[in-house]
Design a protein around this motif. Structure first.
Motif, PDB file in Angstrom:
ATOM      1  N   GLY A 277      17.820 -11.539 -13.737  1.00 55.24           N
ATOM      2  CA  GLY A 277      18.189 -10.291 -13.079  1.00 55.24           C
ATOM      3  C   GLY A 277      17.065  -9.653 -12.300  1.00 55.24           C
ATOM      4  N   ASP A 278      15.883 -10.273 -12.297  1.00 55.90           N
ATOM      5  CA  ASP A 278      14.730  -9.695 -11.591  1.00 55.90           C
ATOM      6  C   ASP A 278      14.097 -10.660 -10.590  1.00 55.90           C
ATOM      7  OD1 ASP A 278      14.179  -7.038 -13.108  1.00 55.90           O
ATOM      8  OD2 ASP A 278      14.449  -8.524 -14.704  1.00 55.90           O
ATOM      9  N   VAL A 279      14.408 -11.958 -10.711  1.00 54.95           N
ATOM     10  CA  VAL A 279      13.682 -12.950  -9.930  1.00 54.95           C
ATOM     11  C   VAL A 279      14.006 -12.880  -8.443  1.00 54.95           C
ATOM     12  CG1 VAL A 279      15.383 -14.795 -10.116  1.00 54.95           C
ATOM     13  CG2 VAL A 279      12.954 -15.367 -10.011  1.00 54.95           C
ATOM     14  N   PHE A 280      15.180 -12.333  -8.082  1.00 55.97           N
ATOM     15  CA  PHE A 280      15.544 -12.243  -6.670  1.00 55.97           C
ATOM     16  C   PHE A 280      15.274 -10.861  -6.085  1.00 55.97           C
ATOM     17  CE2 PHE A 280      18.192 -15.738  -8.274  1.00 55.97           C
ATOM     18  CZ  PHE A 280      17.818 -16.723  -7.374  1.00 55.97           C
ATOM     19  N   ARG A 281      14.495 -10.061  -6.805  1.00 57.38           N
ATOM     20  CA  ARG A 281      14.106  -8.763  -6.287  1.00 57.38           C
ATOM     21  C   ARG A 281      13.124  -8.958  -5.129  1.00 57.38           C
ATOM     22  NH1 ARG A 281      14.736  -4.430  -9.212  1.00 57.38           N
ATOM     23  NH2 ARG A 281      14.672  -5.715 -11.107  1.00 57.38           N
ATOM     24  N   ALA A 282      13.281  -8.221  -4.043  1.00 59.64           N
ATOM     25  CA  ALA A 282      12.407  -8.355  -2.872  1.00 59.64           C
ATOM     26  C   ALA A 282      10.962  -8.050  -3.250  1.00 59.64           C
ATOM     27  CB  ALA A 282      12.870  -7.415  -1.761  1.00 59.64           C
TER      28      ALA A 282
END
Length: 569
Positions: A277-282
């Motif tokens: 849930g955090d790895v695709f955060r910009a």
């Protein structure tokens, strides 16, 4: 199409057609620069020393952009040569050298100065004098040492049919002039002899090969191939090892993940699955991140197309300044690649104000380079060195950046945005970022991984890097571009694999701040190149002086900067 456009730009820089002579045709001797042998960048105009100028104003010789950037300042000389006509002995002029003239020559001889001349674009080198005494120490003659000037030059010119294929200049110690005493003036006769040597075994197209095999440095062609084979084995083992390990680990992770029931899924999540849930955060500083990725892509394609152009014979890389001129033009045109990559990534990550990002992408390399250039060029101007660029050349470089590089980057950014759809991540991004666990094991620390990320790619290229250093900061012409291309390919492969492997280990320890870490790990080789530049300067060269030091370290600070941008994403 874009790659073809880059090659066309190189072909426009191709060398002029071979010059042919008839018997008794005039053959011009062009003087270029003088300077200390140990400091290849510290060069001065040939007639900054009181050599014989002949009558009338010295005519500056035509030269291209690359030659000017490399410090060449070619000027015609009064030597009178005609094709196939030997000269047993001829007086060039008889000058009365004032005490200040003798002192200038004496200081140059004690500084181990040598000159460069050219015949039909073939360079020749020779020392302007010598210091004779065993107590000559640390670049200065002490009591008892004698300083001699070489006023006589002997030109040996080889020909094959109606073309000049070799050129060499030597001095005659029997005709040297003692200029140890500089308190009073002295009459000096400058003279020369010429001999023509039939050289049918040397073709015109191969006439530059002897410079690559010159005695300035030992012939080490076998070492080149051994280093490439060694690096290839390293690359093969590394890629195979990483592929097997990563595929097995990922396969085990996927198998374990798929066997878990949905009710137990949340309890069993560990490692990289915890941060979905955090790895695709910009990434933070999205503008700068996309700009440096785009600039890295531009540099990557510049190097690739430049080496490819050399290999296909689009131009003669051994011709003075040709490689530099071609590199500048290809870099400007390859701005379109930087624009495409940066524009595409910026849109995928939902960045705002794409116009500002495009300007930043086009400026992130030229601006630091311009700052470094301004500093070193000011030092060169203060020394009256030929390394200082003329105002017209500076304006030409600025025009290439403003009217070619920037527009191509804008075009690339527009294309990149139009061909890219909005990216939809496979996992929903959490509103609150997950806390990153503390690293307790030293080999998992980012600094340790940074060392591994830089050391492995550097170990694959360091031998070839040594010869590149010796060519740039020495007196040897680099010609093994096929080997250099292989080294470039291996550097790309090793960097890619080690970056991917370290990225997996970072995600496995539940660290989702991977964007900038992957970029920095991919460019870690630049830190090793910078460190090696210090080692080379102090232990593998005899360079000294403020001017040489500023050019050397100014250049390699920029090189380490651009290596931080060249990475495979």
């Amino acid at each position: 199409m874009l790659a073809v456009l880059g090659l066309v730009c190189v072909i426009l820089v191709a060398t002029a057609s071979a010059k042919r002579y008839h018997a008794h045709d005039h053959v011009g001797i062009v003087a270029n620069t003088v300077g200390p042998f140990n400091n290849p960048t510290e060069t001065y105009p040939y007639y900054s020393l009181p050599f014989c100028k002949g009558t009338g104003k010295q005519k500056h010789h035509k030269q291209d952009l690359g030659e000017t950037l490399s410090g060449s300042r070619k000027v015609a000389t009064p030597y009178d040569l005609t094709f196939l006509d030997p000269v047993p002995w001829r007086s060039l002029c008889e000058d009365y050298l004032e005490p200040e003239d003798l002192k200038a020559l004496k200081d140059a001889i004690e500084g181990d100065y040598f000159f460069e001349m050219l015949i039909d674009e073939l360079p020749m080198w020779g020392y302007i004098g010598e210091v004779v005494h065993e107590e000559f120490l640390l670049g200065k003659s002490i009591q008892g040492a004698r300083v001699y000037l070489y006023p006589h030059l002997h030109f040996s010119i080889g020909y094959n049919g109606d073309q000049i294929v070799t050129a060499n200049v030597t001095t005659d110690a029997r005709r040297r002039v003692d200029i140890t005493d500089v308190n009073s003036g002295q009459e000096v006769v400058f003279s020369y002899t010429v001999e023509w040597i039939h050289t049918p075994e040397v073709d015109y197209d191969d006439r530059m090969k002897r410079y690559a095999d010159s005695t300035f440095l030992p012939t080490t062609f076998e070492i080149h191939w051994l280093s490439i084979i060694n690096s290839f084995v390293l690359v093969l083992l590394l890629t195979a090892f990483l592929s097997i390990i990563l595929m097995r680990i990922l396969k085990q992770d996927f198998s374990k993940y798929m066997e878990i029931d949905e009710d137990e899924l949340a309890e069993e999540e560990t490692g990289w699955k915890m941060i979905h849930g955090d790895v695709f955060r910009a990434p933070p500083m999205l503008n700068i991140f996309c700009a440096v990725i785009g600039a890295g892509a531009q540099l990557f394609f510049t190097v690739f197309l430049l080496l490819l152009a050399v290999l296909v014979g689009a131009f003669k890389a051994t011709r003075r300044g040709a490689l530099l001129t071609a590199g500048i033009m290809i870099f400007a045109v390859c701005g379109v690649f930087g624009g495409i990559i940066a524009g595409r990534l910026f849109k995928q990550l939902k960045g705002k104000n794409w116009a500002w990002n495009t300007i930043l992408t086009a400026s992130i390399l030229p601006l630091p380079l311009g700052l470094v250039f301004t500093a070193v060029n000011a030092i060169a101007w203060s020394y009256n060195s030929t390394a200082a660029l003329p105002f017209t050349t500076i304006m030409l470089m600025m025009a290439i950046i403003l009217f070619v590089h920037y527009p191509m980057t804008v075009v690339g950014a527009i294309v990149g945005r139009n061909i890219t759809e909005e990216y939809k991540a496979p996992c929903r991004t959490n509103k609150v970022p997950r806390e990153v666990p503390q690293v307790n094991v030293w080999y998992k620390h980012p600094v340790a991984q940074l060392f591994m990320a830089g050391f492995l790619p550097f170990s694959a290229i360091y031998i070839e890097l040594h010869y590149i250093f010796a060519s740039i900061w020495g007196h040897k012409i680099y010609s093994l571009f096929g080997i250099l291309f292989l080294a470039f390919v291996m550097l790309t492969i090793v960097t890619s694999f080690i970056t991917v492997a370290l990225l997996y280990f970072q995600l496995a320890r539940e660290d989702h701040h991977w964007w900038w870490s992957a970029f920095i790990n991919g460019g870690a080789t630049g830190l090793f190149v910078l460190a090696y530049s210090f080692y080379y300067f102090w232990h593998r060269s005899n360079m000294n002086g403020v001017l040489q030091l500023s050019y050397y370290f100014g250049s390699f600070e920029f090189v380490s900067y651009i290596y931080g941008n060249v990475k495979t994403d």
